[in-house]
Design an enzyme around this catalytic site. Structure first.
Site, PDB file in Angstrom:
ATOM      1  N   HIS A  50      51.259  17.516  29.882  1.00  0.00           N
ATOM      2  CA  HIS A  50      51.219  18.332  28.774  1.00  0.00           C
ATOM      3  C   HIS A  50      50.692  17.836  27.521  1.00  0.00           C
ATOM      4  O   HIS A  50      50.526  16.731  27.331  1.00  0.00           O
ATOM      5  CB  HIS A  50      52.547  19.100  28.590  1.00  0.00           C
ATOM      6  CG  HIS A  50      53.200  19.925  29.519  1.00  0.00           C
ATOM      7  ND1 HIS A  50      54.313  20.632  29.378  1.00  0.00           N
ATOM      8  CD2 HIS A  50      52.405  20.238  30.850  1.00  0.00           C
ATOM      9  CE1 HIS A  50      54.509  21.437  30.666  1.00  0.00           C
ATOM     10  NE2 HIS A  50      53.444  20.941  31.351  1.00  0.00           N
ATOM     11  N   GLU A  52      51.850  17.499  24.376  1.00  0.00           N
ATOM     12  CA  GLU A  52      52.756  16.364  23.563  1.00  0.00           C
ATOM     13  C   GLU A  52      52.625  15.009  24.356  1.00  0.00           C
ATOM     14  O   GLU A  52      52.691  13.956  23.756  1.00  0.00           O
ATOM     15  CB  GLU A  52      54.095  17.024  23.744  1.00  0.00           C
ATOM     16  CG  GLU A  52      54.199  18.219  23.033  1.00  0.00           C
ATOM     17  CD  GLU A  52      54.214  19.504  23.968  1.00  0.00           C
ATOM     18  OE1 GLU A  52      55.056  20.211  23.960  1.00  0.00           O
ATOM     19  OE2 GLU A  52      53.381  19.315  24.972  1.00  0.00           O
ATOM     20  N   ASP A 204      24.317  45.869  44.800  1.00  0.00           N
ATOM     21  CA  ASP A 204      23.878  44.627  44.070  1.00  0.00           C
ATOM     22  C   ASP A 204      24.162  43.542  45.106  1.00  0.00           C
ATOM     23  O   ASP A 204      23.655  42.325  44.448  1.00  0.00           O
ATOM     24  CB  ASP A 204      24.715  44.493  42.873  1.00  0.00           C
ATOM     25  CG  ASP A 204      24.493  45.765  41.771  1.00  0.00           C
ATOM     26  OD1 ASP A 204      23.635  46.551  42.441  1.00  0.00           O
ATOM     27  OD2 ASP A 204      25.019  45.974  40.814  1.00  0.00           O
ATOM     28  N   ARG A 211      27.635  29.728  38.452  1.00  0.00           N
ATOM     29  CA  ARG A 211      26.351  29.082  38.857  1.00  0.00           C
ATOM     30  C   ARG A 211      25.675  28.538  37.713  1.00  0.00           C
ATOM     31  O   ARG A 211      25.206  27.278  37.663  1.00  0.00           O
ATOM     32  CB  ARG A 211      25.288  29.929  39.673  1.00  0.00           C
ATOM     33  CG  ARG A 211      25.878  30.773  40.955  1.00  0.00           C
ATOM     34  CD  ARG A 211      24.814  31.204  41.800  1.00  0.00           C
ATOM     35  NE  ARG A 211      24.158  32.258  40.956  1.00  0.00           N
ATOM     36  CZ  ARG A 211      24.649  33.721  40.578  1.00  0.00           C
ATOM     37  NH1 ARG A 211      25.932  33.743  41.295  1.00  0.00           N
ATOM     38  NH2 ARG A 211      24.033  34.738  39.994  1.00  0.00           N
ATOM     39  N   GLY A 288      31.458  48.784  39.000  1.00  0.00           N
ATOM     40  CA  GLY A 288      30.400  49.487  38.327  1.00  0.00           C
ATOM     41  C   GLY A 288      31.075  50.406  37.007  1.00  0.00           C
ATOM     42  O   GLY A 288      32.407  50.407  36.874  1.00  0.00           O
ATOM     43  N   SER A 289      30.294  51.289  36.774  1.00  0.00           N
ATOM     44  CA  SER A 289      30.611  52.148  35.649  1.00  0.00           C
ATOM     45  C   SER A 289      32.013  53.220  35.932  1.00  0.00           C
ATOM     46  O   SER A 289      32.647  53.120  35.136  1.00  0.00           O
ATOM     47  CB  SER A 289      29.441  53.213  35.618  1.00  0.00           C
ATOM     48  OG  SER A 289      29.875  53.867  34.109  1.00  0.00           O
ATOM     49  N   LEU A 291      34.570  52.311  37.976  1.00  0.00           N
ATOM     50  CA  LEU A 291      35.708  51.560  37.858  1.00  0.00           C
ATOM     51  C   LEU A 291      36.045  50.999  36.442  1.00  0.00           C
ATOM     52  O   LEU A 291      37.120  51.080  35.915  1.00  0.00           O
ATOM     53  CB  LEU A 291      35.379  50.152  38.495  1.00  0.00           C
ATOM     54  CG  LEU A 291      36.461  49.303  38.761  1.00  0.00           C
ATOM     55  CD1 LEU A 291      37.706  49.622  39.396  1.00  0.00           C
ATOM     56  CD2 LEU A 291      36.098  48.081  39.448  1.00  0.00           C
ATOM     57  N   SER A 294      37.593  53.935  34.506  1.00  0.00           N
ATOM     58  CA  SER A 294      38.809  54.059  35.037  1.00  0.00           C
ATOM     59  C   SER A 294      39.777  53.171  34.268  1.00  0.00           C
ATOM     60  O   SER A 294      40.867  53.513  34.047  1.00  0.00           O
ATOM     61  CB  SER A 294      39.319  54.143  36.445  1.00  0.00           C
ATOM     62  OG  SER A 294      39.106  52.643  36.733  1.00  0.00           O
TER      63      SER A 294
END
Length: 345
Positions: A50, A52, A204, A211, A288-289, A291, A294
């Site tokens: 951690h 500290e 797509d 990458r 996409g649009s 999803l 929503s």
């Protein structure tokens, strides 16, 4: 203010752990003696030392610890996890004064580290740059308080408000530049998981990996109710764990899991529950649009980044729409304007 100066340095250090600290929170620590920094550290990656511990290890003259102040952006842990309690180490090293940015929201700590230090007779100050320190661990806080990942929405849209042409095949319209695309990969590296819908996956054929930036590729998530996606898609190449939310069980592919959910009910809460149970603290939704919309309509998001392209498409797939009452900040990145929305809590 002196204490704020050193706490800002803690925050600066902590941000170095953005891509590797999860599911632990990002934490930075600074040790000061006689007005000089003698040690620094941050939590590099989960399972390792951690902040500290790293700060204490960096001090060359350990005798100075007995009259030093340790600044830490988050309350030192008091429980045995993958590493011993940091509060115990601070007590063992006889550091007399501890300045803490914010209390740990995690139920196993939640004030216990502070109390342990006080019980040991140490001077403890809590709440220096508290808002900034809580913002630093917003993903950790969201996960442990709302029992869901911290959700970031991201898309690029044309000057006239479209994200793509209406198509059934062919390549997507490229609205980002090579440099802003690099920033997308940076965002991917900063999240534990990335989600797309069926249409985006099918048309797509995205790899959804990192990458063009340094870091781990996120766990890939896709919604495929009818299991209509071809196993030859990049998503199923086995290079990164892929979770498929579907209607029925399916024989697993290498490094692919099919997770049945009830599509007669709202699927988003079901997906959030699964991700919470798996300890996935941050989620990037790329499309996409439908999803994306929503998530917006459900109020199920924390940040959104919208890249504005100067190109017009005239027609096509409409971009998601935010409520006009939600304010945003405009950022400039590589010559492009990016709207940055932050959800109100």
């Amino acid at each position: 203010m002196e204490e704020e100066k050193y706490m800002r340095r803690c925050i600066q250090l902590a941000q170095n752990g953005l891509c590797n600290a999860a599911p632990n929170p990002m934490v930075g620590a600074v040790i000061v003696c006689d007005g000089k920094i003698i040690g620094e550290g941050y939590h590099v990656r989960c399972g390792k030392a951690h902040a500290e511990v790293n700060a204490i290890r960096s001090v060359k003259e350990t005798s100075l610890l007995k009259r030093s102040t340790i600044y830490v952006s988050l309350e030192p842990c008091s429980h045995h996890g993958k590493t011993p309690p940091c509060a115990d180490l601070i007590i063992e090293k006889q550091i007399p004064r501890i300045v803490i940015g914010c209390q740990d929201p995690f139920s196993k700590v939640a004030g216990r580290g502070i109390q342990k230090l006080k019980d040991a007779g140490r001077e403890v100050i809590v709440g220096v740059l508290e808002d900034e320190c809580r913002h630093l661990i917003k993903r950790f806080i969201t996960f442990h308080t709302l029992h869901r990942p911290y959700i970031t929405l991201k898309w690029a849209e044309s000057a006239d408000g479209f994200i793509d042409l209406c198509r059934t095949e062919g390549n997507p319209v490229i609205l980002s530049t090579p440099l802003t695309s690099m920033l997308v990969h940076k965002k991917r590296a900063e999240h534990s998981a990335i989600l797309v819908g069926t249409r985006t996956a099918k048309l797509d054929n995205p790899s959804l990996n990192v990458r063009n930036w340094y870091g781990r590729s996120p766990i890939r998530l896709v919604i495929d109710r009818k299991q209509s996606l071809s196993p030859t898609l990049h998503l199923f190449d086995g290079s990164v764990l892929t979770l498929v939310f579907t209607e029925h069980f399916h024989d697993a592919l290498p490094n692919v899991e099919y997770l049945p959910i009830d599509f007669q009910q709202d699927i988003l809460p079901q997906i959030m529950q699964i991700l919470y149970e798996r300890g996935i603290q941050s989620l990037l939704v790329e499309g996409g649009s439908t999803l994306l919309q929503s998530f917006i309509d459900a109020g199920l998001w924390d940040e959104a980044y919208v890249e504005e392209s100067p190109r017009s498409l005239i027609s096509g797939v409409k971009a998601p729409e935010m409520n006009d009452k939600i304010s945003y900040a405009s950022e400039q990145s590589f010559g492009r304007s990016i709207r940055h929305y932050t959800a109100t809590k």
